[in-house]
Design an enzyme around this catalytic site. Structure first.
Site, mmCIF file in Angstrom:
data_model
loop_
_atom_site.group_PDB
_atom_site.id
_atom_site.type_symbol
_atom_site.label_atom_id
_atom_site.label_comp_id
_atom_site.label_asym_id
_atom_site.label_seq_id
_atom_site.Cartn_x
_atom_site.Cartn_y
_atom_site.Cartn_z
ATOM 1 N N ASP A 17 0.824 -1.220 0.000
ATOM 2 C CA ASP A 17 0.000 0.000 0.000
ATOM 3 C C ASP A 17 0.859 1.271 0.000
ATOM 4 O OD1 ASP A 17 -2.097 -1.890 0.485
ATOM 5 O OD2 ASP A 17 -1.833 -1.657 2.647
ATOM 6 N N GLU A 227 -11.339 -0.092 -3.121
ATOM 7 C CA GLU A 227 -10.490 0.456 -2.051
ATOM 8 C C GLU A 227 -9.303 1.176 -2.693
ATOM 9 O OE1 GLU A 227 -9.264 -2.956 0.276
ATOM 10 O OE2 GLU A 227 -8.085 -3.792 -1.357
HETATM 11 O O1 FUB Z 1 -3.099 -3.590 3.618
HETATM 12 C C1 FUB Z 1 -4.383 -3.868 4.093
HETATM 13 C C2 FUB Z 1 -5.407 -3.582 3.051
HETATM 14 O O2 FUB Z 1 -5.147 -4.359 1.886
HETATM 15 C C3 FUB Z 1 -5.397 -2.166 2.530
HETATM 16 O O3 FUB Z 1 -5.980 -1.251 3.404
HETATM 17 C C4 FUB Z 1 -6.113 -2.363 1.253
HETATM 18 O O4 FUB Z 1 -6.045 -1.283 0.370
HETATM 19 C C5 FUB Z 1 -5.445 -3.611 0.721
HETATM 20 O O5 FUB Z 1 -4.246 -3.335 0.054
#
Ligand code: FUB
Length: 327
Positions: A17, A227
């Protein structure tokens, strides 16, 4: 599948991320710090059990990556119970702000802020999350006029579906996302001058289908928001990019205002090794880069990811490509 030939930028830790920013002429990366907590994979994301953040910096692309060590840890944040997920950072008024999502003591994802004097931290967390904040994946953007915005949200394990009406409804968790009608919208709010609270209402980030000029639909899994919100500006236009989650694409949409609406413009990246895909886009020394992660270093373990970078290019219409324009 996207090319997996790139070497991880960081290989002594698992990192994911990546949020990249240039501060004082140096490139800083604010990633999640993946660990193996021996939790089985599920759609709730319990296997992503991270509990601290490291900050990294690069003087020259291709040069050494400096690990500045632990900048913030869960045990120092009173409102956090677990899961320090994807962070981002911003600067204003000579201070640096680290925004991060985590579960509170009721198991609800909130977004916190921690303040430091240097880009690499350490960061001192505010004792409470940002008032009214929810869900995951904060991304900060400070516009040329000094106004700052925080984008956020993530469906499924990120709980955005529990906030359809602006208040938390735990029963909505099991629906995971809308099954018909419009897709759930990512969120944006202006930040106060001191960067630590929302200034005004939380708004939905509308992503329109260019064919209909109507919001993307819930069953359009190849294009709808899941997301990993990110906002950058190129040539006076605002680019909102994100992950499509279960279809594993990085997509983007273009608009004339940081608050949207945005018009879907295409894919930036194809699926990588591992379930999640999450990125940032930054200009450094006159070139543009896509920072992202995959699970190739861990041979495909979804929650053990590594940050990578590749150059990206814009064509004459401002469309993004991972290959240079030929004409
Ligand atoms: O790293 C945890 C979660 O996985 C992140 O918040 C999302 O975007 C995904 O990459």
């Amino acid at each position: 599948m996207a090319s997996n030939d790139l070497k991880p930028l960081i290989s002594h830790l698992y990192t994911a991320d990546p949020s990249a920013h240039v501060f004082n002429g140096k490139l800083y990366i604010y990633p999640s710090h993946d660990i193996d907590a021996a939790i089985e994979d599920n759609d709730n994301g319990d296997q992503y059990a991270m509990n601290d953040y490291h900050v990294f910096s690069i003087e020259e692309m291709g040069g050494p990556v400096v690990d500045h060590g632990v900048a913030l840890k869960a045990e120092d944040i009173p409102w956090v119970s677990k899961q320090l997920w994807a962070p981002d950072a911003a600067t204003k008024n000579g201070k640096y702000y680290l925004y991060f999502p985590a579960r509170d003591h009721q198991g609800v994802f909130r977004i916190g802020v921690a303040v430091g004097d240097k880009p690499e931290g350490p960061f001192k967390p505010n004792p409470e999350p940002i008032k009214g904040s929810y869900s995951i994946d904060p991304a900060a953007f400070v516009d040329d006029d000094g106004q700052a915005y925080l984008y956020f949200g993530g469906i499924w394990g990120g709980q955005l579906q529990c906030w359809r009406n602006g208040t938390y409804n735990a029963d909505d968790y099991k629906t995971m996302e809308n099954s018909s009608g419009n897709a759930l919208l990512p969120r944006v709010a202006k930040l106060t001058e001191d960067m630590t609270e929302f200034d005004g209402p939380i708004q939905g980030v509308v992503i329109n289908d260019p064919a209909t000029n109507q919001p993307l639909l819930a069953d359009d899994h190849d294009r709808r928001f899941f997301e990993a919100a990110w906002l950058h500006k190129y040539n006076g236009k605002y680019y909102f990019s994100y992950s499509t989650g279960d279809t594993h694409y990085l997509c983007y949409a273009i608009g004339d205002s940081p608050l949207g609406p945005f018009t879907y413009a295409g894919r930036i990246y194809e699926p990588v090794v591992g379930w999640t895909t999450h990125h940032s886009i930054a200009e450094f020394k006159g070139k543009w880069y896509l920072f992202h992660h995959d699970s190739s270093l861990s041979n495909g373990v979804n929650h053990l990811r590594s940050v990578k970078v590749r150059e990206i290019f814009y064509d004459k219409e401002g469309k993004i490509s991972t290959a240079p324009a030929t004409a």
